[in-house]
Write an enzyme that holds these catalytic residues in place. Structure first.
Site, PDB file in Angstrom:
ATOM      1  N   SER A   1       0.823  -1.150   0.001  1.00 35.39           N
ATOM      2  CA  SER A   1      -0.069  -0.022   0.112  1.00 35.39           C
ATOM      3  C   SER A   1       0.838   1.084   0.057  1.00 35.39           C
ATOM      4  O   SER A   1       0.323   2.419  -0.159  1.00 35.39           O
ATOM      5  CB  SER A   1      -0.882  -0.151   1.268  1.00 35.39           C
ATOM      6  OG  SER A   1      -0.222  -0.186   2.552  1.00 35.39           O
TER       7      SER A   1
ATOM      8  N   ASN B   1      -2.194  -2.787  13.068  1.00 38.62           N
ATOM      9  CA  ASN B   1      -3.669  -2.761  12.788  1.00 38.62           C
ATOM     10  C   ASN B   1      -4.251  -1.397  13.774  1.00 38.62           C
ATOM     11  O   ASN B   1      -5.009  -0.709  13.218  1.00 38.62           O
ATOM     12  CB  ASN B   1      -4.265  -4.013  13.360  1.00 38.62           C
ATOM     13  CG  ASN B   1      -3.775  -5.000  12.443  1.00 38.62           C
ATOM     14  OD1 ASN B   1      -3.095  -4.913  11.668  1.00 38.62           O
ATOM     15  ND2 ASN B   1      -4.089  -6.369  13.182  1.00 38.62           N
TER      16      ASN B   1
ATOM     17  N   THR C   1     -41.523  24.154 -10.037  1.00 47.00           N
ATOM     18  CA  THR C   1     -41.668  22.607  -9.644  1.00 47.00           C
ATOM     19  C   THR C   1     -42.103  21.945 -10.936  1.00 47.00           C
ATOM     20  O   THR C   1     -42.661  22.354 -11.731  1.00 47.00           O
ATOM     21  CB  THR C   1     -43.073  22.618  -8.701  1.00 47.00           C
ATOM     22  OG1 THR C   1     -44.121  22.941  -9.608  1.00 47.00           O
ATOM     23  CG2 THR C   1     -43.071  23.332  -7.319  1.00 47.00           C
ATOM     24  N   HIS C   2     -41.630  20.674 -10.818  1.00 43.16           N
ATOM     25  CA  HIS C   2     -41.379  19.710 -12.211  1.00 43.16           C
ATOM     26  C   HIS C   2     -40.754  20.493 -13.311  1.00 43.16           C
ATOM     27  O   HIS C   2     -41.261  20.464 -14.354  1.00 43.16           O
ATOM     28  CB  HIS C   2     -43.009  19.424 -12.510  1.00 43.16           C
ATOM     29  CG  HIS C   2     -43.725  18.795 -11.358  1.00 43.16           C
ATOM     30  ND1 HIS C   2     -43.828  17.747 -11.129  1.00 43.16           N
ATOM     31  CD2 HIS C   2     -44.652  19.615 -10.555  1.00 43.16           C
ATOM     32  CE1 HIS C   2     -44.560  17.353  -9.971  1.00 43.16           C
ATOM     33  NE2 HIS C   2     -44.970  18.729  -9.642  1.00 43.16           N
TER      34      HIS C   2
ATOM     35  N   SER D   1     -15.668  24.557 -27.745  1.00 41.59           N
ATOM     36  CA  SER D   1     -15.725  23.377 -28.604  1.00 41.59           C
ATOM     37  C   SER D   1     -14.495  23.413 -29.759  1.00 41.59           C
ATOM     38  O   SER D   1     -14.458  24.403 -30.111  1.00 41.59           O
ATOM     39  CB  SER D   1     -17.229  23.145 -29.166  1.00 41.59           C
ATOM     40  OG  SER D   1     -17.118  22.673 -30.218  1.00 41.59           O
TER      41      SER D   1
ATOM     42  N   LYS E   1     -19.492  27.872 -29.390  1.00 43.66           N
ATOM     43  CA  LYS E   1     -19.883  27.251 -28.209  1.00 43.66           C
ATOM     44  C   LYS E   1     -19.197  27.863 -26.918  1.00 43.66           C
ATOM     45  O   LYS E   1     -17.835  28.103 -27.312  1.00 43.66           O
ATOM     46  CB  LYS E   1     -19.478  25.536 -28.225  1.00 43.66           C
ATOM     47  CG  LYS E   1     -20.606  24.729 -28.963  1.00 43.66           C
ATOM     48  CD  LYS E   1     -21.988  24.801 -28.596  1.00 43.66           C
ATOM     49  CE  LYS E   1     -22.024  23.945 -27.304  1.00 43.66           C
ATOM     50  NZ  LYS E   1     -21.703  22.706 -27.674  1.00 43.66           N
TER      51      LYS E   1
ATOM     52  N   ASN F   1     -19.126  26.244 -23.111  1.00 42.71           N
ATOM     53  CA  ASN F   1     -19.544  25.039 -22.285  1.00 42.71           C
ATOM     54  C   ASN F   1     -19.560  25.251 -20.702  1.00 42.71           C
ATOM     55  O   ASN F   1     -18.227  25.601 -20.401  1.00 42.71           O
ATOM     56  CB  ASN F   1     -19.020  23.794 -22.944  1.00 42.71           C
ATOM     57  CG  ASN F   1     -19.560  23.472 -24.312  1.00 42.71           C
ATOM     58  OD1 ASN F   1     -20.440  23.886 -24.836  1.00 42.71           O
ATOM     59  ND2 ASN F   1     -18.465  23.132 -25.015  1.00 42.71           N
TER      60      ASN F   1
ATOM     61  N   GLU G   1     -20.684  20.890 -14.763  1.00 40.96           N
ATOM     62  CA  GLU G   1     -21.024  19.676 -15.525  1.00 40.96           C
ATOM     63  C   GLU G   1     -20.021  18.510 -14.823  1.00 40.96           C
ATOM     64  O   GLU G   1     -20.400  17.533 -14.543  1.00 40.96           O
ATOM     65  CB  GLU G   1     -20.617  19.442 -16.995  1.00 40.96           C
ATOM     66  CG  GLU G   1     -21.405  20.143 -17.890  1.00 40.96           C
ATOM     67  CD  GLU G   1     -21.488  20.241 -19.244  1.00 40.96           C
ATOM     68  OE1 GLU G   1     -21.136  19.342 -19.859  1.00 40.96           O
ATOM     69  OE2 GLU G   1     -21.614  21.396 -19.878  1.00 40.96           O
TER      70      GLU G   1
ATOM     71  N   TYR H   1      -9.285  -7.041  12.572  1.00 41.65           N
ATOM     72  CA  TYR H   1      -8.701  -6.684  11.398  1.00 41.65           C
ATOM     73  C   TYR H   1      -8.744  -7.648  10.071  1.00 41.65           C
ATOM     74  O   TYR H   1      -8.307  -8.909  10.457  1.00 41.65           O
ATOM     75  CB  TYR H   1      -7.465  -6.008  11.593  1.00 41.65           C
ATOM     76  CG  TYR H   1      -6.648  -5.445  10.504  1.00 41.65           C
ATOM     77  CD1 TYR H   1      -6.813  -4.231  10.049  1.00 41.65           C
ATOM     78  CD2 TYR H   1      -5.662  -6.480   9.711  1.00 41.65           C
ATOM     79  CE1 TYR H   1      -6.253  -3.862   8.815  1.00 41.65           C
ATOM     80  CE2 TYR H   1      -5.251  -5.843   8.364  1.00 41.65           C
ATOM     81  CZ  TYR H   1      -5.549  -4.655   8.018  1.00 41.65           C
ATOM     82  OH  TYR H   1      -4.830  -4.155   6.990  1.00 41.65           O
TER      83      TYR H   1
ATOM     84  N   GLN I   1      -7.166  -2.315   3.676  1.00 37.47           N
ATOM     85  CA  GLN I   1      -6.019  -1.583   3.158  1.00 37.47           C
ATOM     86  C   GLN I   1      -6.810  -0.793   1.871  1.00 37.47           C
ATOM     87  O   GLN I   1      -6.474   0.135   1.655  1.00 37.47           O
ATOM     88  CB  GLN I   1      -4.995  -2.488   2.877  1.00 37.47           C
ATOM     89  CG  GLN I   1      -3.836  -1.921   2.022  1.00 37.47           C
ATOM     90  CD  GLN I   1      -2.886  -2.675   1.837  1.00 37.47           C
ATOM     91  OE1 GLN I   1      -2.037  -2.929   3.171  1.00 37.47           O
ATOM     92  NE2 GLN I   1      -2.494  -3.188   0.952  1.00 37.47           N
TER      93      GLN I   1
ATOM     94  N   LYS J   1      -8.236   3.547   1.771  1.00 37.94           N
ATOM     95  CA  LYS J   1      -7.523   4.559   1.759  1.00 37.94           C
ATOM     96  C   LYS J   1      -7.806   5.404   0.543  1.00 37.94           C
ATOM     97  O   LYS J   1      -8.060   6.602   0.398  1.00 37.94           O
ATOM     98  CB  LYS J   1      -5.826   4.415   1.819  1.00 37.94           C
ATOM     99  CG  LYS J   1      -5.677   3.976   3.501  1.00 37.94           C
ATOM    100  CD  LYS J   1      -4.487   3.422   3.493  1.00 37.94           C
ATOM    101  CE  LYS J   1      -4.243   2.650   4.771  1.00 37.94           C
ATOM    102  NZ  LYS J   1      -5.303   1.584   4.899  1.00 37.94           N
TER     103      LYS J   1
HETATM  104  N1  ARG Z   1      -1.080  -1.399   5.236  1.00 35.33           N
HETATM  105  C1  ARG Z   1      -2.131  -1.897   6.128  1.00 35.33           C
HETATM  106  C2  ARG Z   1      -3.418  -1.210   5.985  1.00 35.33           C
HETATM  107  O1  ARG Z   1      -3.439  -0.482   5.356  1.00 35.33           O
HETATM  108  C3  ARG Z   1      -1.584  -1.929   7.635  1.00 35.33           C
HETATM  109  C4  ARG Z   1      -1.945  -2.782   8.558  1.00 35.33           C
HETATM  110  C5  ARG Z   1      -1.467  -4.089   7.970  1.00 35.33           C
HETATM  111  N2  ARG Z   1      -1.739  -5.031   9.172  1.00 35.33           N
HETATM  112  C6  ARG Z   1      -1.292  -6.406   8.775  1.00 35.33           C
HETATM  113  N3  ARG Z   1      -1.661  -7.200  10.044  1.00 35.33           N
HETATM  114  N4  ARG Z   1      -1.065  -7.010   7.776  1.00 35.33           N
HETATM  115  O2  ARG Z   1      -4.417  -1.620   6.587  1.00 35.33           O
END
Ligand code: ARG
Length: 459
Positions: free
Chosen positions: A25, A112, A157-158, A279, A285, A287, A292, A319, A324, A327
């Site tokens: 990650s 974790n 409305t509508h 355009s 045009k 835009n 949008e 966990y 992961q 994110k």
């Molecule tokens: N990169 C992991 C995450 O984003 C960190 C935690 C990993 N923990 C593990 N036991 N592999 O969640």
């Protein structure tokens, strides 16, 4: 520098190259780096205060982390895929710098509870910025609404002309939506701001940790009260994303209106050139790309919400590596939301209004028909009968190709004998507006009051 996995001791062969990339990650979670260091320093302080590590270890960790922070900020830090994630990259670098003290940092901690802490610290800071940006946008809305507290436009409305309103009143509807949005952000912040550290891998720690001390130092309002929950749930991120999706949804509706209003079929507004594009084939045009895209990016944020909910729904406690995947959707939600809010606040300052086109649309739409019905009701006619009489008058005017206010007194009296020579007062747009002067109504005097009240909530 050896980059062999910290956990490789129990494995008999190295991880497959694709699997390494698949499971890592670091390419995206390096964004948490400063918060990871902040969390580690809080943890290390507590370890030293509880005599779990020595004071000299703490000093070494602090020195090493200060250097690492500089390396990261100056872009010199080398992120290694082999070291999987932000946590292991920083820990390895620390150990290279300060030796055993660096290896002691992870006592009474797991990645974790570490990652859960990092995300909460990161998201807390993001929420604070989002709230400021929402307020800036609200201020832009107030400024535009103030200029147009008396500007007449059709309320729909509508998407059919319904009743006259003021443009200022229409804009203030979005102020209200954003007010609730800001409230949702500050509300979810309370649940973000709880400390997972101390939960360790899942069961808590056998060391004499002081979680309250860490919470206090890191500015958390309290500690997560169950270790399994602390490391595994991402409901706070889901909640934030839901609040973000609502902000985007509100701005998507606003965008849809800006797009319609800018179309020559409406011709109500113009958006400054810096927010539009041309355009490549049609020279005439202009835009409304920005609104949008706001509408389009709302789909993206709504998608992130569904992604996070789906990520969570099948996970057994505690966990799992699934987490992961929280994110990227979360980061992208924050980025999209912040950019959108920033751009929107400025774009509203670049809007010009065609008052005549708005007024013309009101006059063409029989927008004061309800006022005529109310007029008859005030003279004693039951509302349903008044509705019917006015409907016939509208049909008559439509056939004649004129507005209700263009019908003579004698013509109007054909639809109800209750009509007298004061009728034309209620058929005017200004009369219709002025009569709706209660809280929440569209009367210009009321809109100005609403704006003044709203301004106080922002200062
Ligand atoms: N990169 C992991 C995450 O984003 C960190 C935690 C990993 N923990 C593990 N036991 N592999 O969640």
């Amino acid at each position: 520098m050896s980059t062999s996995k910290v956990w490789s001791g129990r494995f008999s062969e190295p991880v497959d190259a694709l699997v390494k990339r698949y499971t890592a990650s670091v390419s995206f979670d390096q964004r948490l780096a400063e918060f990871d260091i902040q969390g580690s320093l809080g943890h290390a302080n507590m370890l030293a205060a509880q005599n779990i590590i020595g004071k000299d270890d703490l000093a070494a960790i602090q020195r090493g982390m200060a250097e690492i922070l500089q390396e990261i900020r100056s872009g010199k830090f080398e992120w290694l895929l082999d070291l999987e994630d932000v946590h292991l990259n920083i820990e390895k670098r620390l150990t290279d710098k300060v030796g055993d003290a660096g290896k002691r940092l992870h006592t009474a901690r797991s990645r974790n509870d570490q990652v859960a802490t990092d995300i909460r610290l990161w998201l807390r800071a993001a929420v604070d910025e989002v709230v400021v940006l929402i307020h800036k946008l609200q201020l832009s809305i107030l400024d535009l609404a103030e200029q147009h507290a008396d500007t007449v436009m059709p309320g729909f409305t509508h998407l059919q002309v319904a009743q006259p309103i003021t443009f200022g009143h229409h804009l203030m509807a979005y102020f209200e939506m954003l007010k609730r949005d800001a409230g949702r952000m500050t509300d979810c912040r309370k649940r973000i701001n709880m400390l997972p550290l101390g939960a360790a891998a899942l069961a808590g720690s056998g060391y004499p940790v002081n979680r309250e001390m860490v919470a206090k130092e890191l500015g958390f309002d309290g500690v997560c009260e169950n270790s399994l929950d602390a490391v595994s749930d991402r409901d706070f991120a889901i909640e934030f994303t839901a609040a973000a999706a609502l902000v985007m949804t509100h701005l998507s509706r606003f965008s849809e209106e800006l797009i319609l209003w800018m179309s020559p079929r409406f011709g109500f507004i113009d958006i400054a050139d810096r927010y539009c594009t041309g355009s490549s084939i049609m020279p005439q045009k202009k835009n409304p790309d920005v609104p949008e895209l706001v509408r389009g990016k709302t789909g993206r944020v709504n998608g992130h919400l569904v992604a996070l909910l789906t990520l969570m729904k099948g996970q057994p406690l505690a966990y799992n590596k699934d987490n992961q995947e929280d994110k990227e959707p979360l980061f992208d939600t924050v980025d999209t939301l912040m950019d959108t809010l920033t751009i929107y606040a400025d774009m509203l300052r670049g809007i010009t209004v065609n008052n005549d086109a708005m007024r013309r649309a009101v006059l063409e739409g029989y927008a004061t028909a309800t006022d005529l019905a109310d007029y008859l009701v005030k003279k004693g006619l039951p509302f349903r009968d008044a509705h019917e009489a006015v409907a016939l008058a509208v049909r008559h005017a439509e056939i004649k190709g004129c507005g209700l206010e263009d019908l003579s007194l004698a013509e109007l009296q054909k639809f109800s004998a209750l009509v007298t020579d004061d009728v034309h007062n209620v058929l005017t747009v200004e009369g219709s507006l002025a009569s709706r002067k209660h809280i929440g109504g569209t009367a210009p005097e009321q809109v100005k009051k609403a704006i003044a009240k709203a301004r106080k909530t922002l200062s």
